[in-house]
Motif scaffolding. Structure first.
Motif, PDB file in Angstrom:
ATOM      1  N   VAL A  91       0.843  -1.178   0.000  1.00  0.00           N
ATOM      2  CA  VAL A  91       0.000   0.000   0.000  1.00  0.00           C
ATOM      3  C   VAL A  91       0.888   1.240   0.000  1.00  0.00           C
ATOM      4  N   GLY A  92       0.500   2.247  -0.738  1.00  0.00           N
ATOM      5  CA  GLY A  92       1.264   3.483  -0.755  1.00  0.00           C
ATOM      6  C   GLY A  92       2.063   3.648  -2.022  1.00  0.00           C
ATOM      7  N   LYS A  93       2.841   4.712  -2.043  1.00  0.00           N
ATOM      8  CA  LYS A  93       3.633   5.061  -3.218  1.00  0.00           C
ATOM      9  C   LYS A  93       4.772   4.050  -3.423  1.00  0.00           C
ATOM     10  N   PRO A  94       4.938   3.511  -4.634  1.00  0.00           N
ATOM     11  CA  PRO A  94       6.045   2.567  -4.884  1.00  0.00           C
ATOM     12  C   PRO A  94       7.396   3.222  -4.620  1.00  0.00           C
ATOM     13  N   ALA A  95       8.341   2.433  -4.113  1.00  0.00           N
ATOM     14  CA  ALA A  95       9.665   2.964  -3.752  1.00  0.00           C
ATOM     15  C   ALA A  95      10.590   2.974  -4.960  1.00  0.00           C
ATOM     16  N   MET A  96      11.374   4.050  -5.091  1.00  0.00           N
ATOM     17  CA  MET A  96      12.400   4.131  -6.131  1.00  0.00           C
ATOM     18  C   MET A  96      13.647   3.398  -5.644  1.00  0.00           C
ATOM     19  N   MET A  97      14.121   2.456  -6.449  1.00  0.00           N
ATOM     20  CA  MET A  97      15.301   1.683  -6.088  1.00  0.00           C
ATOM     21  C   MET A  97      16.566   2.380  -6.580  1.00  0.00           C
ATOM     22  N   VAL A  98      17.629   2.310  -5.787  1.00  0.00           N
ATOM     23  CA  VAL A  98      18.926   2.831  -6.204  1.00  0.00           C
ATOM     24  C   VAL A  98      19.946   1.712  -6.083  1.00  0.00           C
ATOM     25  N   GLY A  99      20.945   1.731  -6.965  1.00  0.00           N
ATOM     26  CA  GLY A  99      21.970   0.686  -6.952  1.00  0.00           C
ATOM     27  C   GLY A  99      23.330   1.247  -7.300  1.00  0.00           C
ATOM     28  N   LEU A 100      24.355   0.562  -6.820  1.00  0.00           N
ATOM     29  CA  LEU A 100      25.733   0.955  -7.101  1.00  0.00           C
ATOM     30  C   LEU A 100      26.073   0.603  -8.550  1.00  0.00           C
ATOM     31  N   ARG A 101      26.736   1.518  -9.248  1.00  0.00           N
ATOM     32  CA  ARG A 101      27.079   1.294 -10.653  1.00  0.00           C
ATOM     33  C   ARG A 101      28.422   0.560 -10.730  1.00  0.00           C
ATOM     34  N   THR A 102      28.409  -0.695 -10.303  1.00  0.00           N
ATOM     35  CA  THR A 102      29.660  -1.458 -10.179  1.00  0.00           C
ATOM     36  C   THR A 102      30.307  -1.759 -11.514  1.00  0.00           C
ATOM     37  N   THR A 103      29.512  -1.899 -12.570  1.00  0.00           N
ATOM     38  CA  THR A 103      30.088  -2.274 -13.869  1.00  0.00           C
ATOM     39  C   THR A 103      30.476  -1.065 -14.715  1.00  0.00           C
ATOM     40  N   GLU A 104      30.312   0.126 -14.172  1.00  0.00           N
ATOM     41  CA  GLU A 104      30.612   1.339 -14.927  1.00  0.00           C
ATOM     42  C   GLU A 104      31.782   2.122 -14.352  1.00  0.00           C
ATOM     43  N   HIS A 105      32.376   1.598 -13.287  1.00  0.00           N
ATOM     44  CA  HIS A 105      33.554   2.222 -12.686  1.00  0.00           C
ATOM     45  C   HIS A 105      34.624   1.148 -12.535  1.00  0.00           C
ATOM     46  N   PHE A 106      35.888   1.556 -12.661  1.00  0.00           N
ATOM     47  CA  PHE A 106      36.960   0.580 -12.776  1.00  0.00           C
ATOM     48  C   PHE A 106      38.135   0.917 -11.859  1.00  0.00           C
ATOM     49  N   VAL A 107      38.894  -0.139 -11.533  1.00  0.00           N
ATOM     50  CA  VAL A 107      40.108   0.010 -10.732  1.00  0.00           C
ATOM     51  C   VAL A 107      41.241  -0.752 -11.427  1.00  0.00           C
ATOM     52  N   LEU A 108      42.452  -0.329 -11.162  1.00  0.00           N
ATOM     53  CA  LEU A 108      43.638  -1.035 -11.636  1.00  0.00           C
ATOM     54  C   LEU A 108      44.192  -1.861 -10.480  1.00  0.00           C
ATOM     55  N   ALA A 109      44.478  -3.123 -10.727  1.00  0.00           N
ATOM     56  CA  ALA A 109      44.992  -4.014  -9.686  1.00  0.00           C
ATOM     57  C   ALA A 109      46.286  -4.665 -10.155  1.00  0.00           C
ATOM     58  N   VAL A 110      47.259  -4.750  -9.244  1.00  0.00           N
ATOM     59  CA  VAL A 110      48.560  -5.346  -9.558  1.00  0.00           C
ATOM     60  C   VAL A 110      48.854  -6.438  -8.544  1.00  0.00           C
ATOM     61  N   ASP A 111      49.222  -7.598  -9.041  1.00  0.00           N
ATOM     62  CA  ASP A 111      49.532  -8.775  -8.207  1.00  0.00           C
ATOM     63  C   ASP A 111      51.005  -9.118  -8.365  1.00  0.00           C
ATOM     64  N   LEU A 112      51.767  -8.969  -7.278  1.00  0.00           N
ATOM     65  CA  LEU A 112      53.194  -9.295  -7.297  1.00  0.00           C
ATOM     66  C   LEU A 112      53.492 -10.568  -6.514  1.00  0.00           C
ATOM     67  N   GLN A 113      52.448 -11.299  -6.151  1.00  0.00           N
ATOM     68  CA  GLN A 113      52.641 -12.497  -5.339  1.00  0.00           C
ATOM     69  C   GLN A 113      53.125 -13.681  -6.154  1.00  0.00           C
ATOM     70  N   SER A 114      52.712 -13.733  -7.434  1.00  0.00           N
ATOM     71  CA  SER A 114      52.970 -14.924  -8.250  1.00  0.00           C
ATOM     72  C   SER A 114      54.300 -14.832  -8.990  1.00  0.00           C
ATOM     73  N   GLN A 115      55.349 -14.451  -8.291  1.00  0.00           N
ATOM     74  CA  GLN A 115      56.662 -14.326  -8.935  1.00  0.00           C
ATOM     75  C   GLN A 115      57.126 -15.698  -9.467  1.00  0.00           C
ATOM     76  N   PRO A 116      57.850 -15.680 -10.605  1.00  0.00           N
ATOM     77  CA  PRO A 116      58.459 -14.533 -11.292  1.00  0.00           C
ATOM     78  C   PRO A 116      57.515 -13.769 -12.205  1.00  0.00           C
ATOM     79  N   THR A 117      56.233 -14.134 -12.224  1.00  0.00           N
ATOM     80  CA  THR A 117      55.266 -13.417 -13.048  1.00  0.00           C
ATOM     81  C   THR A 117      54.613 -12.305 -12.242  1.00  0.00           C
ATOM     82  N   ALA A 118      54.488 -11.149 -12.849  1.00  0.00           N
ATOM     83  CA  ALA A 118      53.713 -10.046 -12.273  1.00  0.00           C
ATOM     84  C   ALA A 118      52.470  -9.875 -13.126  1.00  0.00           C
ATOM     85  N   ARG A 119      51.326  -9.656 -12.477  1.00  0.00           N
ATOM     86  CA  ARG A 119      50.057  -9.504 -13.188  1.00  0.00           C
ATOM     87  C   ARG A 119      49.467  -8.132 -12.896  1.00  0.00           C
ATOM     88  N   ALA A 120      48.825  -7.570 -13.882  1.00  0.00           N
ATOM     89  CA  ALA A 120      48.077  -6.335 -13.683  1.00  0.00           C
ATOM     90  C   ALA A 120      46.789  -6.445 -14.474  1.00  0.00           C
TER      91      ALA A 120
END
Length: 389
Positions: A91-120
């Motif tokens: 009952v009442g006014k329907p609620a407007m849903m909001v969500g995080l835009r996870t697929t539209e923002h990006f990060v750079l990640a670097v993995d130095l654990q798997s030596q001698p290979t480095a991954r980014a």
């Protein structure tokens, strides 16, 4: 480090999950309140998915006015989006849903654990890899390794063609809160200002943590690892561990919590790179594990892996008993770890601890596997840039 949240905390689990970043605190001064509340709302949207403003107010205890103001800011910044009215028969006014835009923002990640290979890689906020490249360090250490890593990160950022909100780096060794690698024996880094160097090269904020800590953050952020207490053991060229207790990443007063690779498990054992003999790393580090099983029969391979598992169990049992951990996770090549080695580790911990502690711990492989290091580096950006993880 954030104040510990007790297991009797009446707030929802995602509040405690958000606190692992070290930015959210149970007690907040007024000047910090808005940033704190913003981070909590982002954490709820990240972990629980889309919600209405009223849902967010109920979950957090914040007023609807406060929630609406913060959501308005997040909409203006493009971090969240309105997704339409919730289809429901209330009952009442329907609620407007909001969500995080996870697929539209990006990060750079670097993995130095798997030596001698480095991954980014470039990942979206949800942890999905959209572009990845690797490079062989080719035995480089010191300044040469630093420049190789910087070249890789810059190339991946360029090749991906995507703007990033920040960069995260998972590095072996002892890392301080400012992104300085105090000591990394395998890379021959001492007091290397990694965050500053990469930040200048990439033109973005850079957040650095120990590789095992990053893997633990990934399991906590992306795979719902225990909020009460777990230890993640990262097995690569070296051996390290990340510890989360009551939603807090434990770094230790000298920033070296989890450095278990150089604990002596056999004083008469093999020579270690640190100069001592019989360190755990000489049995469990991947070069040693691979050498131990190479060319052996199935029975001999099983025996070698069980021996390594028992030695790991001997290191883990006191930690499990002292901290009453809910989970112990292993990450590394499953073909070596998930089998006789894991079985022997479980058996040793069970035999060495009282049933009250060993009977409740879940000792298993990490859910994210080797990709967890990259996702952990991404989680560093969520924490450093947005205040949640």
């Amino acid at each position: 480090m954030s104040e510990p949240a007790t297991t009797s905390d009446a707030r929802p689990p995602q509040w405690r999950r958000a606190m692992v970043s070290g930015r959210l605190r149970a007690t907040v001064v007024p000047a910090q309140a808005r940033a704190h509340n913003r981070a909590v709302l982002l954490s709820l949207l990240f972990h629980d998915g889309p919600a209405s403003r009223a849902d967010l107010a109920r979950s957090t205890g914040l007023t609807r006015v406060t929630v609406s103001e913060i959501v308005g800011d997040l909409l203006a910044e493009g971090l969240v989006a309105e997704l339409g009215l919730r289809p429901e028969g209330r009952v009442g006014k329907p609620a407007m849903m909001v969500g995080l835009r996870t697929t539209e923002h990006f990060v750079l990640a670097v993995d130095l654990q798997s030596q001698p290979t480095a991954r980014a890689a470039v990942l979206d906020l949800g942890g999905a890899v959209v572009h990845e490249e690797t490079t062989d360090l080719g035995g480089r250490t010191g300044r040469a390794a630093l420049e190789t890593v910087a070249d890789l990160a810059a190339r991946v950022l360029h090749d991906s063609g995507r703007p990033v909100v920040g960069a995260g780096v998972a590095s072996p060794g002892v890392v301080d809160a400012h992104g300085v690698v105090r000591d990394s024996a395998n890379l021959d880094w001492n007091e290397v200002h990694l965050a500053e160097h990469l930040g200048t090269r990439l033109g973005t904020g850079v957040h650095v943590a120990n590789d095992a800590d990053a893997a633990a953050l990934a399991e906590f952020t992306y795979a719902d690892a225990s909020t009460s207490g777990f230890l993640l053991v990262a097995i690569g060229r070296g051996v390290g561990a990340g510890l989360v207790l009551d939603g807090n990443l434990v770094r230790g007063h000298g920033l070296a919590a989890g450095e278990i690779g150089h604990l002596t498990v056999n004083p008469r054992g093999p020579q270690c790179s640190c100069g001592r003999r019989g360190c755990l790393e000489t049995y469990l580090g991947l070069p040693h594990l691979q050498s131990a099983v190479e060319g052996r029969t199935a029975s001999g391979r099983r025996s070698a892996l069980r021996d390594a598992g028992r030695r790991l169990g001997a290191v883990l049992a006191p930690v499990v008993a002292a901290l009453n951990l809910e989970e112990v996770l292993l990450t590394g090549p499953p073909e070596l770890l998930d089998g006789p080695l894991l079985e022997a580790t479980r058996e040793f911990v069970a035999s060495a601890c009282l049933p009250a502690t060993s009977g409740t711990v879940d000792l298993r492989m990490a859910r994210l596997g080797e990709a967890g290091i990259l996702q952990g580096a991404a989680a560093l950006v969520l924490s450093g840039e947005f205040g949640f993880g």
